[in-house]
Design an enzyme around this catalytic site. Sequence first.
Site, PDB file in Angstrom:
ATOM      1  CB  ALA A  33     -21.134 -11.452 -33.074  1.00  0.00           C
ATOM      2  CG  ASN A  34     -25.185  -8.003 -31.233  1.00  0.00           C
ATOM      3  OD1 ASN A  34     -25.447  -8.411 -30.105  1.00  0.00           O
ATOM      4  ND2 ASN A  34     -25.935  -8.306 -32.291  1.00  0.00           N
ATOM      5  NE  ARG A  35     -18.911  -4.135 -27.238  1.00  0.00           N
ATOM      6  CZ  ARG A  35     -17.687  -4.650 -27.314  1.00  0.00           C
ATOM      7  NH1 ARG A  35     -17.398  -5.768 -26.690  1.00  0.00           N
ATOM      8  NH2 ARG A  35     -16.758  -4.028 -28.013  1.00  0.00           N
TER       9      ARG A  35
END
Length: 226
Positions: A33-35
Amino acid sequence: ARAGGQPLPLSGRRAIVTSGPTHEPIDPVRYIANRSSGKQGHAIAAALAKLGAEVTLVSGPVEIADPSGVRVVHVERAEEMLDAVVAALPADIAVMVAAVADWRVAASAGEKIKKKPGEAPPPLQLAENPDILKTIGHHAARPRLVVGFAAETQNLEANARDKLKRKGADLIVANDVSPATGIMGGDRNNVKIVSSDGIDAWPELSKQEVAERLANLIATRLTELR
Ligand code: CTP
Ligand code: CA
């Protein structure tokens, strides 16, 4: 149209907005995932709806609520996001805000990957995800106004200009996502609008203010195209 008043600037227009991260499965219990929080994309969907547009918001997994007045399609993976965006065509406006994972795990496991005594960690083979903005920017049913974002930590303007051309976009909203800016996940944004007309640097604003300003710019641009 507003009751008894002037029609809203985007009434009768259809818009597709992507927002949030994507989750790319490694196995049934793990993902990459990412932020991205989805705050900017959701605010843009709401701002377009407030100007009268009929909005489909295609959102990756986020912690924030669905905006009101908007049709929301929830997805997890980039490939699902592309399918949902294409299914929402035709549209007049596309604003691709999602932080789409650039890579997925080439062959995600059907069962949880187990540690095996004495064995090396599992190698993760990655495959490139489809580019949703580029696909829409070159689509036979291309919306008349295609807007992308450019998340950069370096060479912001050159990279944004390159994305404008490569992806077939009319506007790129370039933002510096260097950790020191605190933009990713925060409530404020500092963007530059890149188009064939040049570069317009906006002051630091709340994500809601960026959304309202962008919705107004989109309405103006569409009128000019008419
Ligand atoms: N984008 C997309 N699909 C992808 C990757 C990006 O639709 N698979 C869109 C984003 O929503 C954004 C724009 O493309 O509107 C730019 O995303 P960005 O991550 O900045 O660019 P990339 O082309 O992925 O290049 P890089 O991450 O290497 O800078
Ligand atoms: Ca990327």
